[in-house]
Design a protein around this motif. Structure first.
Motif, PDB file in Angstrom:
ATOM      1  N   PRO A   1      39.870  32.655  56.251  1.00 35.69           N
ATOM      2  CA  PRO A   1      40.492  33.949  56.560  1.00 35.69           C
ATOM      3  C   PRO A   1      41.834  33.820  57.279  1.00 35.69           C
ATOM      4  CG  PRO A   1      38.179  33.969  57.158  1.00 35.69           C
ATOM      5  CD  PRO A   1      38.486  32.569  56.752  1.00 35.69           C
TER       6      PRO A   1
ATOM      7  N   THR B   1      34.094  36.203  58.280  1.00 38.78           N
ATOM      8  CA  THR B   1      34.715  35.576  59.448  1.00 38.78           C
ATOM      9  C   THR B   1      36.034  36.275  59.709  1.00 38.78           C
ATOM     10  OG1 THR B   1      35.740  34.002  57.982  1.00 38.78           O
ATOM     11  CG2 THR B   1      33.724  33.298  59.091  1.00 38.78           C
ATOM     12  N   SER B   2      36.503  36.100  60.948  1.00 37.88           N
ATOM     13  CA  SER B   2      37.690  36.862  61.290  1.00 37.88           C
ATOM     14  C   SER B   2      38.949  36.027  61.151  1.00 37.88           C
ATOM     15  CB  SER B   2      37.563  37.366  62.718  1.00 37.88           C
ATOM     16  OG  SER B   2      38.749  38.014  63.053  1.00 37.88           O
ATOM     17  N   ALA B   3      40.007  36.707  60.803  1.00 36.72           N
ATOM     18  CA  ALA B   3      41.284  36.027  60.653  1.00 36.72           C
ATOM     19  C   ALA B   3      42.083  36.064  61.943  1.00 36.72           C
ATOM     20  CB  ALA B   3      42.089  36.684  59.533  1.00 36.72           C
TER      21      ALA B   3
ATOM     22  N   PRO C   1      43.293  36.774  47.853  1.00 35.76           N
ATOM     23  CA  PRO C   1      42.028  37.234  47.257  1.00 35.76           C
ATOM     24  C   PRO C   1      42.051  38.718  46.881  1.00 35.76           C
ATOM     25  CG  PRO C   1      41.602  35.841  49.149  1.00 35.76           C
ATOM     26  CD  PRO C   1      43.087  36.046  49.100  1.00 35.76           C
ATOM     27  N   TYR C   2      42.782  39.532  47.666  1.00 32.75           N
ATOM     28  CA  TYR C   2      42.800  40.954  47.339  1.00 32.75           C
ATOM     29  C   TYR C   2      43.392  41.188  45.958  1.00 32.75           C
ATOM     30  CZ  TYR C   2      43.505  45.971  47.662  1.00 32.75           C
ATOM     31  OH  TYR C   2      43.453  47.320  47.416  1.00 32.75           O
ATOM     32  N   PHE C   3      44.370  40.356  45.586  1.00 27.82           N
ATOM     33  CA  PHE C   3      45.051  40.540  44.297  1.00 27.82           C
ATOM     34  C   PHE C   3      44.567  39.521  43.252  1.00 27.82           C
ATOM     35  CE2 PHE C   3      48.041  42.374  47.362  1.00 27.82           C
ATOM     36  CZ  PHE C   3      48.427  43.553  46.730  1.00 27.82           C
TER      37      PHE C   3
ATOM     38  N   MET D   1      33.593  36.731  51.827  1.00 27.23           N
ATOM     39  CA  MET D   1      34.599  35.785  52.283  1.00 27.23           C
ATOM     40  C   MET D   1      35.317  36.319  53.507  1.00 27.23           C
ATOM     41  SD  MET D   1      37.418  36.415  49.317  1.00 27.23           S
ATOM     42  CE  MET D   1      37.916  38.107  49.302  1.00 27.23           C
ATOM     43  N   SER D   2      36.369  37.036  53.282  1.00 30.47           N
ATOM     44  CA  SER D   2      37.208  37.367  54.416  1.00 30.47           C
ATOM     45  C   SER D   2      36.549  38.357  55.366  1.00 30.47           C
ATOM     46  CB  SER D   2      38.526  37.919  53.913  1.00 30.47           C
ATOM     47  OG  SER D   2      38.264  38.890  52.953  1.00 30.47           O
TER      48      SER D   2
ATOM     49  N   GLU E   1      44.320  33.054  54.846  1.00 28.97           N
ATOM     50  CA  GLU E   1      44.538  34.233  54.006  1.00 28.97           C
ATOM     51  C   GLU E   1      45.482  35.221  54.701  1.00 28.97           C
ATOM     52  OE1 GLU E   1      40.968  36.188  52.602  1.00 28.97           O
ATOM     53  OE2 GLU E   1      42.115  37.972  52.046  1.00 28.97           O
TER      54      GLU E   1
ATOM     55  N   PHE F   1      43.655  48.465  39.428  1.00 29.14           N
ATOM     56  CA  PHE F   1      43.919  47.158  38.820  1.00 29.14           C
ATOM     57  C   PHE F   1      43.658  47.280  37.326  1.00 29.14           C
ATOM     58  CE2 PHE F   1      43.695  45.837  43.124  1.00 29.14           C
ATOM     59  CZ  PHE F   1      44.408  44.642  43.200  1.00 29.14           C
ATOM     60  N   VAL F   2      44.425  46.536  36.560  1.00 28.46           N
ATOM     61  CA  VAL F   2      44.188  46.573  35.110  1.00 28.46           C
ATOM     62  C   VAL F   2      43.840  45.174  34.639  1.00 28.46           C
ATOM     63  CG1 VAL F   2      45.551  48.609  34.530  1.00 28.46           C
ATOM     64  CG2 VAL F   2      46.695  46.416  34.782  1.00 28.46           C
ATOM     65  N   LYS F   3      42.823  45.120  33.800  1.00 27.94           N
ATOM     66  CA  LYS F   3      42.381  43.811  33.297  1.00 27.94           C
ATOM     67  C   LYS F   3      43.279  43.352  32.157  1.00 27.94           C
ATOM     68  CE  LYS F   3      38.479  42.693  35.490  1.00 27.94           C
ATOM     69  NZ  LYS F   3      38.385  41.474  36.295  1.00 27.94           N
TER      70      LYS F   3
ATOM     71  N   ARG G   1      42.030  36.650  38.552  1.00 33.14           N
ATOM     72  CA  ARG G   1      40.869  36.279  37.735  1.00 33.14           C
ATOM     73  C   ARG G   1      39.732  37.272  37.914  1.00 33.14           C
ATOM     74  NH1 ARG G   1      41.476  30.162  39.451  1.00 33.14           N
ATOM     75  NH2 ARG G   1      41.905  31.377  41.317  1.00 33.14           N
ATOM     76  N   LYS G   2      39.608  37.779  39.124  1.00 37.42           N
ATOM     77  CA  LYS G   2      38.510  38.716  39.380  1.00 37.42           C
ATOM     78  C   LYS G   2      38.899  40.156  39.087  1.00 37.42           C
ATOM     79  CE  LYS G   2      35.936  36.140  42.798  1.00 37.42           C
ATOM     80  NZ  LYS G   2      35.944  35.796  44.211  1.00 37.42           N
ATOM     81  N   LYS G   3      40.165  40.518  39.457  1.00 37.49           N
ATOM     82  CA  LYS G   3      40.504  41.938  39.426  1.00 37.49           C
ATOM     83  C   LYS G   3      41.505  42.320  38.339  1.00 37.49           C
ATOM     84  CE  LYS G   3      40.580  43.785  43.714  1.00 37.49           C
ATOM     85  NZ  LYS G   3      40.997  43.912  45.147  1.00 37.49           N
TER      86      LYS G   3
END
Lengths: 413, 266, 247
Positions: free
Chosen positions: B94, C5-7, B170-172, C1-2, B97, C243-245, B175-177
């Motif tokens: 994180p 835990t904290s950033a 990860p937000y962007f 994930m994010s 990130e 978002f667009v795939k 592959r996932k979004k």
């Protein structure tokens, strides 16, 4: 490392600022004005400038110069250009290096657009006052609505001195004399800086507190209303009221300081009087006109009939501001721009035409100007006709202007 | 407060690398001040007559050079960003990130600054030039700077920012979004201004060359300029990406309950 | 994930990061808006904005507010709705004025040498603050469109009169009546901009005599209301976060 980066950054900025100042202080010599870009058939068949004179080509800042002469609105006006119903006598210079003090078509002052008639000839006069030092190419020019700029011959003019000394006083009908270079400028800065500061203050007031992420999360949590406090609303009210009051104050104080104002003046000027040229007593028929590409020469076979009572000789062929002169008959004494003057560019076989005689003249107009001014490109134009003016002189020195408009055939051999 | 589990050592690096921020801001500023100097000197002395040899020397050569450099820069920069993409975003700590999110902001600062120079400074400057001189070529000095230098530069910057976000945050995560629509619009819309030059030049050679700025011929630029308004949606996403990382610490559980903070309420 | 835990290590650090995001975000928003609003503005009302001899009491008053209420409406639609920030219009106007002033000074004046008193832009901060204050106090887009939009149109002329008015003082010049602004346009040669492309009132609103500016401002305000409505939805669309795939 950091110190070095800072130093590099600082010196880069200093360098860039010096460069900017150097660019601004630069005293240039500006080139011609793009007249060569226009299709040759447009330049040959729209406005023909002649009898031009420039009162000087050397002057100091604040000095005035005059350009005057005549232009003929060509009979064979091309379809690609709208007729000159709305035309503006302009001046082709690189920005306000001069100011235009006066301009006239005939004896009519033309600060606005005017209506010209195809087939007529007009006199014009423009008075310029030098503003910025440098070497400038100065052209008379007619802008035609739906047609664009039609640029006349350009002459190099040198302006000496400093722009700081330039003054442009104008006396209003309310009795003040103001310098247009700086008039009202303090007032403009004052109001714009004031309003800008108020705008910045408005945003800064809200930027004291978190601007983005916490507000987004609060709004998402359904607590948007807490983000605008009662104090915010009071401040908003204050800004709103102050804005309205300032607008009212500014408007009314301006009204009382300048009680007499007029709307901007506009509208086409009509009733422009052309000059009457005596009807020529020479008839010219173009039997054949060819342009020889390798030789940069235009060859014409003309049938010339002299209905007058004195013998005449062909002295000059003018097209698109280029003047091809027959040195055996006449020469230019007006200081016409050298690059547009082919002093020995016209050779005429056949000599003088006696009164009552009909004769075939073989005329060759050759000069590098065909290439330099891209007139030879006419053979690639979509309307390959050429146009121009012939000037004949009789033995007493009387001049006759004959208009020519005919197809042109290229030869590549 | 949750314990930091990020890699020791990486945590030593500042979250926002101010040197990169200064570099991003400085490089455009210094470069464009130089460009402005070049225009000031060679605009008047070599830029008024497109058929003069000095025009070829100082302006057409500038054009050829910039096009080569732009294609090279775009290939290298985009290629590098793509080749070095993070192939395992799930393992991203994180703290790192967050750092990348700050770096992404630097990319957007660069894009915004490049957009300013291209769409505002050099575009109105082109108006200054045209109203002063007679248009005699498609490649007037102001066009060589505006269309073929400042626009490609913001396009290169914009796509680079977009590649950075989609391959490193990860937000962007592409592959996932997939691709962020506002990002796409923010970058592709202003990009379309460049091909629209085709319409502009065709019109100017066809309808001749009066310099009316508000002429409908120019509305293509206006239309594509609107697309930059998608910065509004994009910034919401950027803020949401930050909220994922520190929303709780910033505003507490009662305000931030997770989820994508950018999403509009139904 | 994010989220597990904290950033950040503390609330204080989170606040610090959030502030950095604020400043950088403000820079990004300001300059992207400057670029896109400026290109929109200069190509829809630019000629009126460039020259003092275009700033007339009819067409300038009509065109400027109508085409310029677009971006303020769009930005307000997003930053008020999602962030409760009441300066959507002001940030747009400050942006375009920044872009215009930089160009007027460094290019119109320092490159082509037109005096500043001939090439100053239209003042509009007062219109923007009015629009923002109306939205903040009412909290209603409908109210902002109707009252704010109308005010936006009505305020242009009186707010600019302190700057433009002195240029409308009459002069007898070579036997013709001209305003100082007309003389500026005549003196300071614009080679590429002939007089006839100037779009200003030519006396066609005859019926209303001297009331041309108020009538124009009123019409402009009316149109601004409609454009505000349209651009509110344009803004919402540009605020989408999908978002667009597949592209």
């Amino acid at each position: 490392m950091k110190a070095r980066t800072d130093r590099v950054g600082r010196w880069s900025l200093v360098g860039a600022l010096i460069a900017l100042v150097a660019a601004v202080a630069y005293g240039p010599a500006a080139l011609a004005h793009g007249e060569k870009s226009q299709a040759a058939f447009l330049r040959m068949r729209t406005i023909h400038w002649f009898d031009l004179s420039w009162s000087t080509d050397q002057l100091n800042v604040n000095d005035e110069m005059e350009i005057k002469g005549k232009f003929h609105v060509f009979e064979g006006w091309p379809e690609a250009v709208d007729p000159p119903e709305v035309s503006f006598l302009n001046i082709g210079i690189p920005g306000p290096t001069f100011i235009r003090k006066e301009s006239y078509i005939g004896d009519k002052f033309v600060p606005r657009s005017a209506r010209l008639e195809i087939g007529k000839t007009y006199t014009f006069r423009v008075v310029l006052k030098a503003r910025r030092p440098g070497e400038w190419h100065v052209h008379p020019m007619i802008n035609v609505e739906g047609g664009g700029p039609i640029i006349g011959p350009g002459k190099w003019v040198t302006v000496n001195g400093s722009m700081r000394d330039f003054k442009n006083p104008v006396t209003t009908l309310t009795g003040q004399t103001v310098d247009l270079e700086t008039y009202n400028e303090g007032n403009i800065w004052f109001w714009h800086v004031l309003w800008y500061a108020i705008g910045v203050a408005w945003i800064a007031y809200f930027a004291r507190n978190p601007i983005f992420i916490p507000r987004l999360l609060m709004v998402n949590a359904g607590r948007a209303d807490e983000l605008i406090t009662p104090t915010d609303k009071k401040v908003g009210l204050l800004f709103g009221a102050a804005t309205i009051l300032l607008v009212i104050f500014g408007y009314s104080s301006t009204q009382s300081k300048y009680p007499v104002t007029i709307p901007l003046q506009a509208g086409v000027l009509r009733g422009i009087t052309p000059i009457e040229l005596p009807k020529p007593t020479v008839d010219v028929k173009v039997d054949e006109a060819t342009y020889r590409v390798p030789g940069r020469a235009m060859k014409m076979k003309l049938t010339v009939t002299n209905r007058g009572d004195r013998p005449v000789q062909l002295c000059e062929f003018e097209t698109a501001s280029v003047r091809f002169m027959n040195p055996e008959v006449c020469e230019d004494e007006t200081g016409y721009p050298e690059d547009l003057l082919a002093e020995e560019g016209l050779s005429v076989t056949g000599g003088a035409v006696a009164p009552g005689e009909t004769k075939t003249l073989e005329v060759v107009a050759s000069d590098a100007a065909w290439e330099v001014y891209r007139l030879s490109d006419i053979i690639y134009d979509p309307d390959s006709r050429f146009g121009g003016l012939f000037f004949f002189y009789d033995d007493a020195g009387n001049r006759q202007m004959v208009i020519v408009d005919a197809p042109l055939i290229p030869t590549f051999m | 407060m949750a314990a930091t589990t990020s890699v020791v050592g990486v945590a030593e690096a500042p979250l926002l690398d101010k040197r990169w921020l200064a570099f991003a801001f400085g490089i455009y500023t210094v470069f464009y001040l130089w460009v402005r100097w070049y225009e000031g000197v060679y605009g008047w002395s070599a830029g008024l007559d497109a058929f003069a040899p000095e025009f070829e020397k100082y302006w057409m050569n500038f054009l050829y050079t910039e096009i080569v450099l732009e294609v090279t820069t775009a290939s290298l920069l985009w290629g590098y960003l793509w080749r070095t993409r993070d192939r395992n975003l799930d393992a991203l700590a994180p703290r790192e990130e967050l750092r990348r999110n700050m770096t992404h902001l630097i990319w957007l600062v660069a894009y915004a600054w490049a957009i300013y120079w291209g769409a505002s400074y050099f575009t109105e400057q082109d108006g200054t030039w045209h109203q002063t001189i007679v248009r005699d070529t498609d490649f007037t000095p102001s066009h060589i700077i505006e269309f073929y230098l400042s626009y490609p530069i913001y396009i290169i910057t914009g796509y680079a920012a977009m590649i950075y976000a989609h391959t490193r945050l990860p937000y962007f995560d592409y592959r996932k979004k997939g691709l962020s629509l506002p990002y796409l619009i923010t970058v592709v819309g202003p990009f379309m201004i460049l091909p629209n030059v085709g319409l502009n030049e065709w019109g100017h050679t066809f309808w001749f060359m009066e310099e009316l700025f508000v002429a409908p011929l120019h509305y293509g630029f206006v239309f594509f300029g609107w697309f930059a308004l998608s910065i509004l949606g994009l910034l919401l996403q950027v803020f949401a990406s930050f909220a994922n990382l520190m929303g709780r610490e910033l505003c507490g559980e009662s305000v931030y309950r997770g989820g994508d903070a950018a999403t509009w309420p139904e | 994930m994010s989220t597990t835990t904290s950033a950040v290590r503390s609330h204080a650090e989170a606040v610090q990061v959030s502030r950095m995001v604020d400043y950088l975000g403000l820079f990004i928003l300001f300059f992207v808006l400057t670029g896109s609003y400026h290109i929109h503005g200069m190509l829809t009302m630019g000629d009126w904005d460039f020259w003092a001899d275009w700033k007339d009491r009819r067409l300038w008053v009509t065109v400027y507010p109508i085409v310029m209420i677009t971006f303020p409406a769009a930005v307000q639609a997003v930053i008020w709705e999602r962030l409760r920030l009441p300066w959507g219009a002001t940030v747009c106007i400050l942006g375009i004025l920044f872009g215009e002033w930089v160009n007027r000074y460094f290019n119109f004046w320092m490159w082509t040498y037109f005096p500043i008193n001939f090439v100053f832009p239209t003042a509009a901060v007062h219109m923007a603050i009015f629009l923002d204050v109306v939205l903040m106090l009412s909290g209603s887009y409908l109210f902002t469109a109707v009252i704010g939009g109308l005010g936006w149109g009505l305020l242009l002329y009186p707010g600019n009169w302190p700057v433009v008015g002195p240029l409308h003082v009459p002069v007898e010049y070579n036997g013709m009546l001209m305003s100082i602004a007309d003389i500026q346009g005549y003196h300071y040669v614009r080679t590429g901009t002939p007089e006839y492309i100037r779009m200003v009132e030519k006396g066609t609103l005859r019926t209303f005599g001297k009331d041309v500016a108020p009538v124009s401002a009123f019409f402009s305000g009316f149109m601004s209301i409609l454009i505000y409505f349209m651009w509110h939805f344009v803004g919402r669309w540009f605020g989408n976060v999908r978002f667009v795939k597949r592209t």
